[in-house]
Motif scaffolding. Structure first.
Motif: not given
Length: 274
Positions: A244-252, A257-261
């Motif tokens: 979930l840390a990856f999901y919020n900060a890294v995963r586009p 629009g290809g950005r992270t949450p």
């Protein structure tokens, strides 16, 4: 959450937490290996075919050589908190005596962070056994604000996640959930009333909104859970937390629009709840 030494009677504690008083005295039996295997496959099939009910899931299992009656499949679905997604009069059933609140998101245009938060619970399989995951999600940015893993479906872990989200990120204008007993419990809704947050609950005509959180669960399971056979609850908690840390900060995210949450959530000023 139950304190057997507290002056408040156990029945009253159970009522406040929104759980059955019988569950206080019930000694759970371990789930059989065969049922765990069926539950794992039901979970996978549900993500592939979220419209499938107990009859269709039974037939899909039979095609794979797994014999399980419809009632048994329905029982396992209830234990996993899985329901088919389709147009129908009601969604999750509240506990007897719990108040159900109206749905506030119909035709609402969500334009900013902290305008609407949503929550849901999902089943997380392990190598042996399973746990439940609850997440508090910002509707506009898809950001997971808080989460908890639990071995049971009492309201306590949902309350802990809600309190953490409020403490760290302020409060939303609207909080949306289904009508599950965890979210209709007095202990949960009292917190929302305390913060003067409008309560919204899924009902007739809003079945599509479940798809929003289903996308989060699909990502969590295909990109983390199914790749790892957690050997223990602490290992499951650590694995989910790392993802979930990856999901919020890294995963586009394509929807962003290809950005992270994180990029969306923190890029705009957090407006006070209306």
């Amino acid at each position: 959450m139950i304190d057997r030494k507290h002056a408040l009677p156990l029945i009253a504690q159970a009522r406040q937490l929104g759980i059955s008083r019988g569950s206080i005295y019930y000694l759970p039996r371990p789930v059989s290996d065969s049922d765990l295997a069926i539950m794992r496959r039901i979970d996978e099939l549900h993500l592939l075919y979220p419209f499938a009910g107990s009859r269709m899931l039974r037939d899909l299992l039979r095609q794979e050589g797994v014999e399980a009656g419809r009632l048994h499949v329905a029982t396992l679905m209830k234990r996993m908190r899985i329901e088919a997604i389709y147009r129908r009069p009601n969604t999750s059933k509240p506990a007897l005596g719990h108040k159900v609140y109206p749905y506030l998101l119909r035709k609402l245009v969500v334009t900013r962070p902290n305008q609407v938060w949503a929550t849901d619970i999902t089943y997380i399989p392990m190598a042996r056994g399973f746990v439940y995951l609850v997440a508090i999600v910002d509707w506009f940015t898809r950001r997971v604000l808080a989460w908890r893993v639990s071995i049971s479906l009492d309201a306590g872990f949902c309350i802990e996640a809600l309190e953490e989200a409020l403490d760290r990120y302020g409060k939303p204008a609207i909080f949306n959930s289904d009508q599950g007993s965890q979210f209709t419990s007095t202990a949960f809704t009292t917190i929302l009333h305390r913060e003067q947050i409008a309560i919204s609950m899924d009902g007739k005509g809003c079945w599509r909104d479940n798809v929003f959180v289903e996308r989060l669960w699909r990502s969590v399971k295909y990109e983390e859970v199914y790749l790892n056979a957690y050997a223990s609850v602490p290992e499951a908690r650590a694995g989910v937390g790392h993802y979930l840390a990856f999901y919020n900060a890294v995963r586009p995210h394509s929807a962003l629009g290809g950005r992270t949450p994180d990029q969306i959530y923190f890029a705009q000023p957090l407006l006070a709840a209306a």
